[in-house]
Motif scaffolding. Structure first.
Motif, PDB file in Angstrom:
ATOM      1  N   VAL A  13       0.834  -1.205   0.000  1.00  0.00           N
ATOM      2  CA  VAL A  13       0.000   0.000   0.000  1.00  0.00           C
ATOM      3  C   VAL A  13       0.860   1.242   0.000  1.00  0.00           C
ATOM      4  N   TYR A  73       0.927   4.038  -2.972  1.00  0.00           N
ATOM      5  CA  TYR A  73       0.535   5.425  -2.745  1.00  0.00           C
ATOM      6  C   TYR A  73       1.687   6.361  -3.058  1.00  0.00           C
ATOM      7  N   GLY A  93      -8.795   7.175   7.229  1.00  0.00           N
ATOM      8  CA  GLY A  93      -7.555   7.031   6.483  1.00  0.00           C
ATOM      9  C   GLY A  93      -6.393   7.743   7.159  1.00  0.00           C
ATOM     10  N   TRP A 101      -2.984   5.800   8.307  1.00  0.00           N
ATOM     11  CA  TRP A 101      -1.668   6.182   7.795  1.00  0.00           C
ATOM     12  C   TRP A 101      -0.740   6.663   8.913  1.00  0.00           C
ATOM     13  N   LYS A 157     -11.632   5.264  -2.337  1.00  0.00           N
ATOM     14  CA  LYS A 157     -11.639   4.128  -3.261  1.00  0.00           C
ATOM     15  C   LYS A 157     -13.055   3.755  -3.691  1.00  0.00           C
ATOM     16  N   SER A 208      -5.446  12.678  -1.041  1.00  0.00           N
ATOM     17  CA  SER A 208      -5.242  11.463  -0.256  1.00  0.00           C
ATOM     18  C   SER A 208      -4.860  11.743   1.197  1.00  0.00           C
ATOM     19  N   LYS A 239      -2.920  10.085   2.820  1.00  0.00           N
ATOM     20  CA  LYS A 239      -1.539   9.645   3.020  1.00  0.00           C
ATOM     21  C   LYS A 239      -0.602  10.797   3.363  1.00  0.00           C
ATOM     22  N   PHE A 259      -6.983   2.121  -5.545  1.00  0.00           N
ATOM     23  CA  PHE A 259      -6.113   1.200  -4.825  1.00  0.00           C
ATOM     24  C   PHE A 259      -6.986   0.336  -3.908  1.00  0.00           C
ATOM     25  N   ASP A 293      -6.495  -2.024  -1.867  1.00  0.00           N
ATOM     26  CA  ASP A 293      -6.069  -2.351  -0.510  1.00  0.00           C
ATOM     27  C   ASP A 293      -5.878  -1.118   0.368  1.00  0.00           C
ATOM     28  N   SER A 294      -6.275   0.039  -0.096  1.00  0.00           N
ATOM     29  CA  SER A 294      -6.147   1.250   0.709  1.00  0.00           C
ATOM     30  C   SER A 294      -7.247   1.315   1.757  1.00  0.00           C
TER      31      SER A 294
END
Length: 330
Positions: free
Chosen positions: A3, A7, A55, A59, A262, A283, A285, A325, A327-328
């Motif tokens: 992941v 990303y 998220g 992260w 997603k 994102s 992330k 993605f 698997d995010s």
């Protein structure tokens, strides 16, 4: 591919940029960098009250696990808060009890957290603010965020072009923060160039699906002709869709969310909802990148650039695969 690796390919804050940022780092004292024996880094973020902050939490904990494993002299403490008062209290504990020397904070609200963060900085805590800026930038050492101007500008340009400068619009805003203001100002700046587009109303829905459902119910009751709803967040967009479905409204042509979740990207990619055609990337992330950049800089005795902005992109059926993605966490 993991992941994190996938990303990293998507965002600007990848290995190349991190290297470039390192070159640009200012030294701690008079041009000479002094490596720290140990770094105690506090991470203060909102709790997982909706998909995007879910998220953020995921992260942040990814960063803690990976960075502590890579750096034995680094200790990261992650705190999540359900509101601004709780976050302010946690921040005080991080400074006085945990005795952090560095902080990465995603403020729950801008105004309410500015003074608590300022107090931490006055106690020689290095401060990186993420995404939701403070009302007084002097309370921070560095600021890392997505491109909130683009987040508002991109959907406005898309709507104006697609509907030939003529449409009735309602909008859902997030939480009163500097980033929400930036998005709204960028959105309305574009719309001012198109007098045929009417913004009937805009209300805060707190980036929350249930709140968006209630706000949309009000809009649908008061306005009989709506072409487009700018939800400004994917979670809110799904709340909007539920309200539209319940009201059995057929006049609405499109709902535009934001952040590139997603679920939203998959829906656009598959063309499975006639009201969802586009989105804008943003994102969660960036909290991982902010923690990594801050921790590695402080371990070297360095500082980050004062500001780092991550670009946003328009997501459509044609390019949705690039932003999907499976698997995010979001």
């Amino acid at each position: 591919m993991s992941v994190v690796a996938r990303y990293s390919r998507r965002l600007v804050l990848g290995a190349g940029v991190a290297m470039a940022a390192t070159v640009a780092l200012g030294s701690a004292v008079g041009g000479i960098a002094f490596a720290a024996d140990a770094v105690k880094l506090g991470v203060s973020i909102p709790a997982a009250t909706h998909g995007f902050t879910g998220g953020i939490v995921w992260w942040a904990n990814q960063a803690k696990a990976e960075l502590e494993k890579a750096h034995p002299n680094l200790k990261i403490t992650v705190k999540t808060a359900s509101g601004a008062p709780e976050q302010a209290n946690q921040l005080q504990d991080l400074v006085t009890v945990t005795k952090i020397d560095s902080l990465v904070i995603f403020p729950f609200e801008s105004a309410a957290l500015t003074q608590p963060v300022m107090q931490a900085k006055k106690k020689n805590v290095y401060v990186t603010v993420v995404d939701r800026g403070l009302t007084d930038p002097s309370a921070q050492d560095a600021y890392i965020a997505g491109d909130n101007t683009a987040f508002g500008r991109i959907p406005a340009e898309y709507i104006a072009k697609k509907y030939n400068g003529k449409a009735n619009i309602v909008a859902l805003r997030g939480i009163p923060t500097t980033l929400d203001n930036e998005r709204w100002e960028a959105f309305t700046a574009v719309m001012k160039q198109h007098p045929g587009i009417k913004i009937l109303d805009a209300k805060y829905a707190n980036w929350n699906r249930d709140d968006a459902f209630k706000v949309t119910q009000d809009f649908l009751t008061r306005f009989k002709e709506i072409d487009v709803i700018w939800a400004a967040d994917d979670d809110m967009a799904f709340g909007v869709l539920k309200a539209i479905e319940q009201a059995k409204r057929t006049d609405i042509k499109e709902v535009f969310g934001g952040a590139g979740s997603k679920t939203m990207v998959k829906t656009i990619m598959d063309g499975s909802n006639p009201l969802l055609h586009a989105d804008v990337s943003y994102s969660p992330k960036f909290i991982y990148d902010a923690i990594k950049m801050t921790a590695e800089a402080r371990l070297k005795g360095d500082k980050l650039p004062a500001t780092y902005i991550i670009p946003s992109s328009l997501i459509t059926k044609e390019n949705a695969k690039e932003f999907y993605f499976a698997d995010s966490p979001y």
